[in-house]
Write a protein that holds these residues in place. Structure first.
Motif, mmCIF file in Angstrom:
data_model
loop_
_atom_site.group_PDB
_atom_site.id
_atom_site.type_symbol
_atom_site.label_atom_id
_atom_site.label_comp_id
_atom_site.label_asym_id
_atom_site.label_seq_id
_atom_site.Cartn_x
_atom_site.Cartn_y
_atom_site.Cartn_z
ATOM 1 N N ALA A 734 0.811 -1.021 0.133
ATOM 2 C CA ALA A 734 0.215 -0.022 0.041
ATOM 3 C C ALA A 734 0.806 1.174 0.023
ATOM 4 C CB ALA A 734 -0.964 0.097 1.155
ATOM 5 N N HIS A 735 0.863 1.767 -1.214
ATOM 6 C CA HIS A 735 1.678 2.958 -1.277
ATOM 7 C C HIS A 735 1.162 3.958 -2.224
ATOM 8 C CE1 HIS A 735 4.979 0.849 0.497
ATOM 9 N NE2 HIS A 735 5.129 -0.349 -0.699
ATOM 10 N N THR A 736 1.362 5.478 -1.784
ATOM 11 C CA THR A 736 0.727 6.463 -2.686
ATOM 12 C C THR A 736 1.723 7.503 -2.920
ATOM 13 O OG1 THR A 736 -1.416 5.898 -1.693
ATOM 14 C CG2 THR A 736 -1.038 8.269 -2.698
ATOM 15 N N LEU A 737 1.682 8.095 -4.221
ATOM 16 C CA LEU A 737 2.548 9.155 -4.551
ATOM 17 C C LEU A 737 1.834 10.276 -5.267
ATOM 18 C CD1 LEU A 737 5.568 7.342 -6.132
ATOM 19 C CD2 LEU A 737 5.531 8.545 -3.992
ATOM 20 N N LYS A 738 1.973 11.447 -4.653
ATOM 21 C CA LYS A 738 0.991 12.665 -5.476
ATOM 22 C C LYS A 738 2.347 13.590 -5.789
ATOM 23 C CE LYS A 738 -2.524 12.114 -2.136
ATOM 24 N NZ LYS A 738 -3.403 12.571 -0.797
ATOM 25 N N ILE A 739 2.098 13.558 -7.364
ATOM 26 C CA ILE A 739 2.938 14.752 -8.257
ATOM 27 C C ILE A 739 2.039 15.944 -8.475
ATOM 28 C CG2 ILE A 739 4.533 14.581 -10.143
ATOM 29 C CD1 ILE A 739 4.911 12.455 -8.166
ATOM 30 N N SER A 740 2.584 17.045 -7.959
ATOM 31 C CA SER A 740 1.998 18.233 -8.283
ATOM 32 C C SER A 740 2.516 18.901 -9.557
ATOM 33 C CB SER A 740 2.344 19.361 -7.076
ATOM 34 O OG SER A 740 1.936 18.838 -5.924
ATOM 35 N N ALA A 741 1.510 19.534 -10.431
ATOM 36 C CA ALA A 741 1.694 20.052 -11.455
ATOM 37 C C ALA A 741 2.541 19.298 -12.413
ATOM 38 C CB ALA A 741 2.314 21.388 -11.284
ATOM 39 N N PRO A 742 2.307 18.054 -12.663
ATOM 40 C CA PRO A 742 3.095 17.217 -13.750
ATOM 41 C C PRO A 742 3.179 17.810 -15.175
ATOM 42 C CG PRO A 742 1.037 16.163 -13.305
ATOM 43 C CD PRO A 742 1.071 17.436 -12.407
ATOM 44 N N LYS A 743 4.396 17.474 -15.860
ATOM 45 C CA LYS A 743 4.370 18.161 -17.179
ATOM 46 C C LYS A 743 3.617 17.312 -17.960
ATOM 47 C CE LYS A 743 8.383 15.164 -18.266
ATOM 48 N NZ LYS A 743 9.928 15.260 -18.474
ATOM 49 N N ALA A 744 3.317 17.656 -19.125
ATOM 50 C CA ALA A 744 2.302 17.225 -20.411
ATOM 51 C C ALA A 744 3.377 16.164 -20.728
ATOM 52 C CB ALA A 744 1.921 18.085 -21.179
ATOM 53 N N GLY A 745 2.703 14.823 -21.036
ATOM 54 C CA GLY A 745 3.534 13.770 -21.748
ATOM 55 C C GLY A 745 3.782 12.506 -20.971
ATOM 56 N N ALA A 746 4.702 11.846 -21.106
ATOM 57 C CA ALA A 746 4.879 10.537 -20.758
ATOM 58 C C ALA A 746 5.470 10.395 -19.184
ATOM 59 C CB ALA A 746 5.706 9.667 -21.393
ATOM 60 N N HIS A 747 5.004 9.855 -18.409
ATOM 61 C CA HIS A 747 5.286 9.471 -16.838
ATOM 62 C C HIS A 747 5.303 8.042 -16.800
ATOM 63 C CE1 HIS A 747 4.868 13.955 -15.654
ATOM 64 N NE2 HIS A 747 4.014 13.708 -16.575
ATOM 65 N N TYR A 748 6.516 7.761 -15.835
ATOM 66 C CA TYR A 748 6.784 6.263 -15.823
ATOM 67 C C TYR A 748 6.743 5.648 -14.355
ATOM 68 C CZ TYR A 748 8.894 7.502 -20.402
ATOM 69 O OH TYR A 748 8.728 8.156 -21.547
ATOM 70 N N ILE A 749 6.225 4.687 -14.125
ATOM 71 C CA ILE A 749 5.781 4.061 -12.887
ATOM 72 C C ILE A 749 6.257 2.491 -13.006
ATOM 73 C CG2 ILE A 749 4.073 3.443 -11.381
ATOM 74 C CD1 ILE A 749 2.384 5.524 -12.770
ATOM 75 N N SER A 750 7.024 2.114 -11.930
ATOM 76 C CA SER A 750 7.301 0.719 -11.786
ATOM 77 C C SER A 750 7.040 0.326 -10.358
ATOM 78 C CB SER A 750 8.808 0.729 -12.082
ATOM 79 O OG SER A 750 9.784 1.280 -10.989
ATOM 80 N N LEU A 751 7.021 -1.076 -10.151
ATOM 81 C CA LEU A 751 6.748 -1.906 -8.818
ATOM 82 C C LEU A 751 8.046 -2.302 -8.783
ATOM 83 C CD1 LEU A 751 3.166 -2.933 -8.672
ATOM 84 C CD2 LEU A 751 4.117 -1.100 -7.209
#
Length: 766
Positions: A734-751
């Motif tokens: 159980a984890h949460t990340l909050k990214i303020s004002a992310p830039k437009a385009g691709a974003h990458y996530i991994s476990l």
């Protein structure tokens, strides 16, 4: 529990009759504090009442009767299991219940029975009443206050105390405790409404001295029994209520000298001894008291002797008696005429005790006083940089649960840290599904929380005040601070519930954490703003509701209250820390919140809309006018069913996030999830999504499944343990990340598989 602003006006008042000590969380910035007077300490698991004292700023010209039935709370949120003020006032023991009057007792006690009588008829009415009944008179107001407590009435009662004391039998059979309590109530009511009640002058001063002189001269006033202790404890407090602190130094010295182990069998006798410290604590506000001690400093010797002769009490249920003796001795450091003598005594006691271990309560109490009243001499005491030294010595554990949660602890094992972290992290998603929020309220920068966990309630009460400047008569406290201030660090301070060992439990962990989440996502601004109108029913009730429903625990105490039908829903909307006891704040707050969430969710959504924008007046209008009494009949029906065990089904709000539908199984999207994710230890599951221009916040959540997956995020390329923009790690999934004002385009996530995992879901929302 949230802590409420202190009330300087109450800094010096005759103590009210009782105090409730089961608070819930509180949040407020740590403050400079004049170490409180005697400290209230629970003897057993959840503390009950502690007839305590303690106050903030003091106006020496006007001593407000300290109300024992309420002490300032602030969104420093106290937790609902115990509570006490933090001014190193002497500490009181919370053994035998002396709670606010029961509804039945209150109903049987009519104010008119007292206001309609004078002379011997009044005296007989008081003697024939129960102490619970007389307790209710502390809340008398207006013309009733005049009729009950004008000076002529008080003189009559004081004279009756004098006349009856010669034959005082050492118990309540002749009505002596009721007379003493009535006099205490009179001083209390008159302090708060002198224009109505009238002034007290020479006639009452003469009469009260006669009454107290006669009582303390009675041979049975020294009996070491519960029967006598009930009256004796109140009489010692009456010394302070009547501002006769200087006259009765001999009584204080006698009680300190006479104490022995036989007192330990009687809560009332222990209370009587501890009330000595109330008289000395507040005596400093009276020039005649200070002058009396200057003329006869043997009171200092009595306090020093009690502390040094009873070191054996430290580490026992009577520890507070010894630590309070030290505190009140060291408090005399504020008097320049006595400082040299007191320094020698305090230095000796500090040398005989230590910062940690069994003698720590006395050492810390002495050190707090030197730090407040004689800090320039800290080198001689060995108390320089007190808070920092204590923090380093007592709280060595630092553990990061996630990017938003850190635990600071006195002693926790790896398994205990992991379990606590999991409980907090998984509560996030549960909270948000109930609150239905759209992210933090405006100008709230409280993006991280520090959880401080002491090893026991005793350690909490020994150290938390000195380190964080908080009240410790509670089950924990949340300090919110100013969420708009740069660098503000919200934290809640709690302790392990030693009474449930070998099970490990941080007391009120989930209640306190709810205060943090509620303040960040539901309540605009700081706590002062949030209680500008009555919101306590929600603040404490919602914390209780989330805590109990998230843990799937039945709140038996609240359900038992439901059967009493004590409050209408409309009345509960008016709850404040000042006008309510702990049962109303927590049990009834829980019931009101549960009812509204289950039966009138649309109204709750409207209400939270106002709370989140800081429109307190609109929220108040909704509660008092739009809703008003319209649901009271349905509320009563619901309470009846609830009391019989049918409160409706409390179910965990479902996670309604849909599965992402992109052909690439790695692709996430707006408000969707990829589930059933798995990886062997050391491996990764890689995911990505595209975010449009103008996105305010991207929220990434992992949950469910088995094993141990850590969440990584990168704005620039595949996220790994060695290359990432942000991460949320720790045991569990159980984890949460909050990214303020992310830039437009691709974003990458991994476990990343810290251990092999399976069945994990990752969702994204923006």
């Amino acid at each position: 529990m949230l802590s409420a602003p202190s009330q300087a006006a109450e800094a010096r008042s005759p103590l009210a009759s009782t105090v409730t000590s089961n608070g819930a969380d509180v949040d407020a910035a740590p403050r400079t504090h004049d170490p409180d007077g005697p400290t209230a300490r629970p003897l057993t698991a959840p503390a009950t009442d502690a007839d305590h004292i303690g106050s903030e700023a003091v106006d020496p010209s006007r001593r407000a009767p300290l109300s024992a039935s309420k002490d300032a709370l602030r969104r420093d949120y106290d937790s609902p299991e115990d509570s006490k003020p933090r001014h190193p006032a002497p500490s009181m023991k919370a053994g035998k219940d002396r709670k606010a009057v029961t509804a039945a007792a209150a109903a049987a006690c009519e104010v008119g029975d007292f206001t309609s009588r004078t002379g011997s008829a009044l005296v007989q009415q008081i003697k024939a009443s129960t102490t619970d009944c007389v307790n209710t008179l502390f809340s008398v107001k207006g013309n009733d206050g005049y009729l009950a407590f004008r000076e002529a009435q008080m003189v009559t009662v004081a004279d009756a105390l004098r006349d009856g004391s010669a034959a005082y039998p050492g118990d309540s059979s002749t009505g002596t405790p009721q007379l003493v309590l009535y006099l205490r109530a009179g001083y209390y009511v008159q302090y708060y409404d002198p224009e109505t009640v009238g002034t007290y002058g020479t006639a009452l001063r003469t009469a009260i001295r006669g009454g107290l002189d006669a009582f303390f001269a009675s041979s049975h006033s020294s009996d070491v029994t519960d029967a006598n202790g009930e009256t004796l404890a109140e009489a010692v407090t009456l010394i302070d209520s009547a501002e006769e602190n200087a006259r009765y130094l001999y009584v204080l010295k006698r009680l300190l000298a006479d104490y022995d182990s036989s007192y330990n069998d009687s809560w009332y006798m222990l209370n009587a001894v501890n009330n000595v410290y109330t008289v000395t604590f507040r005596g400093h506000q009276l020039p005649e008291f200070v002058k009396a001690v200057e003329d006869d400093p043997s009171l200092l010797d009595a306090l020093r002797s009690f502390a040094s002769d009873h070191l054996d009490l430290l580490g026992t249920d009577q520890s507070y008696l010894t630590s309070n003796a030290g505190r009140e001795l060291a408090r005399f450091l504020q008097e320049a005429s006595l400082r040299t003598q007191v320094r020698t005594m305090v230095t000796d006691l500090l040398a005989r005790t230590s910062m940690t271990g069994r003698t720590a309560p006395l050492w810390v109490g002495l050190a707090e006083m030197t730090d407040f009243y004689d800090r320039a001499n800290c080198t001689a005491y060995g108390t320089c940089d007190l808070a920092e030294r204590l923090r380093d010595a007592v709280l060595p554990v630092s553990f990061t649960c996630s990017s938003s949660i850190r635990i600071i602890a006195q002693q926790m094992t790896a398994d205990e840290l992991a379990a606590s972290c999991t409980s907090l992290r998984e509560q996030d998603a549960y909270f948000h599904r109930i609150a239905k929020d759209d992210g933090p309220v405006a100008q709230d920068g409280n993006s991280t929380i520090e959880v401080v966990a002491f090893d026991s309630s005793t350690d909490y009460q020994t150290y938390a005040g000195a380190i964080y400047g908080i009240d410790t008569n509670n089950g924990g406290m949340y300090l919110e601070g100013d969420p708009a201030a740069a660098g503000n660090q919200p934290r809640f301070i709690a302790y392990e519930a030693e009474w449930v060992r070998p099970e490990f439990q941080i007391w009120n962990l989930n209640h306190e954490y709810t205060h943090y989440l509620d303040g960040r996502f539901n309540m605009y601004g700081d706590f002062e703003a949030g209680i500008s109108t009555p919101t306590i029913w929600w603040i404490e009730g919602f914390a209780e509701y989330v805590s109990y429903s998230y843990r799937d625990v039945t709140y038996d105490a609240a359900l038992e209250q439901a059967g009493a039908q004590t409050y209408t829903l409309r009345t509960l909307f008016d709850t404040t820390y000042e006008n309510a006891d702990q049962t109303r704040v927590y049990n009834w707050g829980y019931l009101a919140v549960r009812y509204m969430l289950q039966s009138h969710r649309a109204d709750v959504d409207t209400l939270l809309g106002h709370y989140r924008t800081g429109d307190w007046d609109a929220a108040r209008t909704l509660l008092t006018s739009t809703i008003g009494t319209r649901y009271d009949a349905d509320w009563a029906t619901w309470l009846t069913a609830c009391a019989s065990g049918d409160c409706g089904t409390v179910t965990t709000p479902p996670d309604t996030t849909d599965e992402c539908t992109g052909q690439d199984v790695r692709e996430l999207g707006q408000d969707c999830a990829r589930s059933g994710l798995a990886a062997a230890i050391g491996d990764y599951v890689y995911l990505y999504l595209y975010v449009p221009e103008g996105t305010a916040q991207l929220e990434i959540t992992s949950s469910g499944g088995t094993g141990d997956a850590d969440l990584y995020y990168s704005a620039d390329g595949w996220a790994t343990t060695s290359g990432y923009t942000d991460r949320a790690t720790g045991s569990g999934n159980a984890h949460t990340l909050k990214i303020s004002a992310p830039k437009a385009g691709a974003h990458y996530i991994s476990l990343h598989a810290a251990d092999g995992f399976d069945g994990v879901s990752v969702s994204t929302a923006y």
